[in-house]
Design an enzyme around this catalytic site. Structure first.
Site, PDB file in Angstrom:
ATOM      1  N   SER A 154       0.741  -1.503  -0.541  1.00  0.00           N
ATOM      2  CA  SER A 154       0.407  -0.128  -0.047  1.00  0.00           C
ATOM      3  C   SER A 154       1.007   1.139  -0.195  1.00  0.00           C
ATOM      4  O   SER A 154       0.374   2.285  -0.397  1.00  0.00           O
ATOM      5  CB  SER A 154      -0.974  -0.314   0.847  1.00  0.00           C
ATOM      6  OG  SER A 154      -1.993  -1.216   1.200  1.00  0.00           O
ATOM      7  N   VAL A 155       2.021   1.257  -0.174  1.00  0.00           N
ATOM      8  CA  VAL A 155       3.156   2.255   0.578  1.00  0.00           C
ATOM      9  C   VAL A 155       3.483   2.321  -0.966  1.00  0.00           C
ATOM     10  O   VAL A 155       3.392   2.884  -1.182  1.00  0.00           O
ATOM     11  CB  VAL A 155       3.773   1.780   1.570  1.00  0.00           C
ATOM     12  CG1 VAL A 155       5.328   3.043   1.685  1.00  0.00           C
ATOM     13  CG2 VAL A 155       3.234   2.289   2.823  1.00  0.00           C
ATOM     14  N   TYR A 201      26.079  -8.979  15.116  1.00  0.00           N
ATOM     15  CA  TYR A 201      26.236  -8.068  14.821  1.00  0.00           C
ATOM     16  C   TYR A 201      27.163  -7.192  15.954  1.00  0.00           C
ATOM     17  O   TYR A 201      26.262  -7.457  17.023  1.00  0.00           O
ATOM     18  CB  TYR A 201      25.267  -7.329  14.128  1.00  0.00           C
ATOM     19  CG  TYR A 201      25.215  -5.896  13.200  1.00  0.00           C
ATOM     20  CD1 TYR A 201      25.924  -5.655  12.054  1.00  0.00           C
ATOM     21  CD2 TYR A 201      24.768  -5.024  14.204  1.00  0.00           C
ATOM     22  CE1 TYR A 201      26.781  -4.604  11.989  1.00  0.00           C
ATOM     23  CE2 TYR A 201      25.227  -3.346  14.414  1.00  0.00           C
ATOM     24  CZ  TYR A 201      26.205  -3.210  12.696  1.00  0.00           C
ATOM     25  OH  TYR A 201      26.477  -2.210  12.481  1.00  0.00           O
ATOM     26  N   THR A 256      16.700   2.360  10.252  1.00  0.00           N
ATOM     27  CA  THR A 256      16.836   3.529   9.373  1.00  0.00           C
ATOM     28  C   THR A 256      16.266   3.145   8.269  1.00  0.00           C
ATOM     29  O   THR A 256      16.777   1.795   7.831  1.00  0.00           O
ATOM     30  CB  THR A 256      18.059   3.798   9.143  1.00  0.00           C
ATOM     31  OG1 THR A 256      18.788   4.452  10.657  1.00  0.00           O
ATOM     32  CG2 THR A 256      18.447   4.924   8.404  1.00  0.00           C
ATOM     33  N   LEU A 257      15.373   3.895   7.906  1.00  0.00           N
ATOM     34  CA  LEU A 257      14.579   3.786   6.437  1.00  0.00           C
ATOM     35  C   LEU A 257      14.766   5.018   5.736  1.00  0.00           C
ATOM     36  O   LEU A 257      15.029   5.623   5.831  1.00  0.00           O
ATOM     37  CB  LEU A 257      13.617   3.928   7.146  1.00  0.00           C
ATOM     38  CG  LEU A 257      12.671   2.743   7.725  1.00  0.00           C
ATOM     39  CD1 LEU A 257      10.875   3.085   7.616  1.00  0.00           C
ATOM     40  CD2 LEU A 257      12.958   0.870   7.340  1.00  0.00           C
ATOM     41  N   GLU A 258      15.867   4.323   3.840  1.00  0.00           N
ATOM     42  CA  GLU A 258      15.741   5.265   2.774  1.00  0.00           C
ATOM     43  C   GLU A 258      14.376   5.228   1.731  1.00  0.00           C
ATOM     44  O   GLU A 258      14.217   5.038   1.301  1.00  0.00           O
ATOM     45  CB  GLU A 258      17.222   4.320   2.485  1.00  0.00           C
ATOM     46  CG  GLU A 258      17.557   4.355   2.886  1.00  0.00           C
ATOM     47  CD  GLU A 258      18.657   2.191   2.041  1.00  0.00           C
ATOM     48  OE1 GLU A 258      18.373   1.449   1.274  1.00  0.00           O
ATOM     49  OE2 GLU A 258      20.036   1.881   2.863  1.00  0.00           O
TER      50      GLU A 258
END
Length: 182
Positions: free
Chosen positions: A96-97, A152, A120-122
């Site tokens: 939907s996005v 990690y 973190t979203l680009e």
């Protein structure tokens, strides 16, 4: 193998997967739906240098959201800190996005085992688009690993919100420039 929604819920209950503010309502057949946090980072300079830490301005969305503009690049984050020492994860946008012309992840969808923090979203958009803090924006899938897991431990460990690039920590000294001989 990818975990099913019920297996994600079981792993959260068993402490094998960490999701802050876990809600069974956001479970999907093979993923968990996450929300957009209120803070957005915008790079201040039109030209970035990979040898230097970029300057970024933080904008906090209010009740009326924020209009994202085409041609700009934004860094957002998930409201939830998510991850697992037992599973790898991959991050995707909600359909939907995506069908509104919004991209939330271009090139870094893999979450290593042990990476547990807000992602973190680009973010980039094809059209001007108003977004809101708390809206479901994507989904995280968890995958079983084969072999001995390595946790990690990287430069983004301990992140609590969107993080600007830290590539400058990996690269060597700035390249030498040579002048013309006279």
């Amino acid at each position: 193998m990818i975990l099913t929604g019920p297996e994600i819920a079981r792993a959260v209950a068993a402490g094998e997967i960490h999701i802050d503010d876990f809600s069974p309502a956001r479970l999907e057949p093979n993923s968990y739906g996450f929300r957009l946090a209120p803070d957005i980072l915008c790079y201040e300079e039109a030209e970035l240098d990979s040898y230097e830490q970029p300057k970024a301005t933080q904008v906090v969305m209010g009740h009326n959201g924020m209009v994202l503009e085409p041609g700009r690049f934004y860094l957002g984050s998930t409201m939830e800190a998510m991850g697992s020492p037992h599973y790898a994860a991959t991050l995707y946008a909600c359909r939907s996005v995506s069908t509104l012309g919004m991209w939330i992840q271009f090139s870094a969808p893999l979450g290593h085992s042990g990476a547990i923090f807000p992602w973190t979203l680009e973010i980039s958009v094809a059209n001007a688009l108003r977004v809101y803090s708390g809206m479901t924006i994507g989904k995280l899938s968890f995958w079983s690993m084969q072999g001995e897991p390595h946790q990690y431990v990287g430069k983004y460990t301990g992140s609590t919100s969107a993080v600007a690039s830290r590539l400058s920590e990996d690269v060597g000294p700035a390249p030498l420039t040579t002048g013309s001989a006279g």
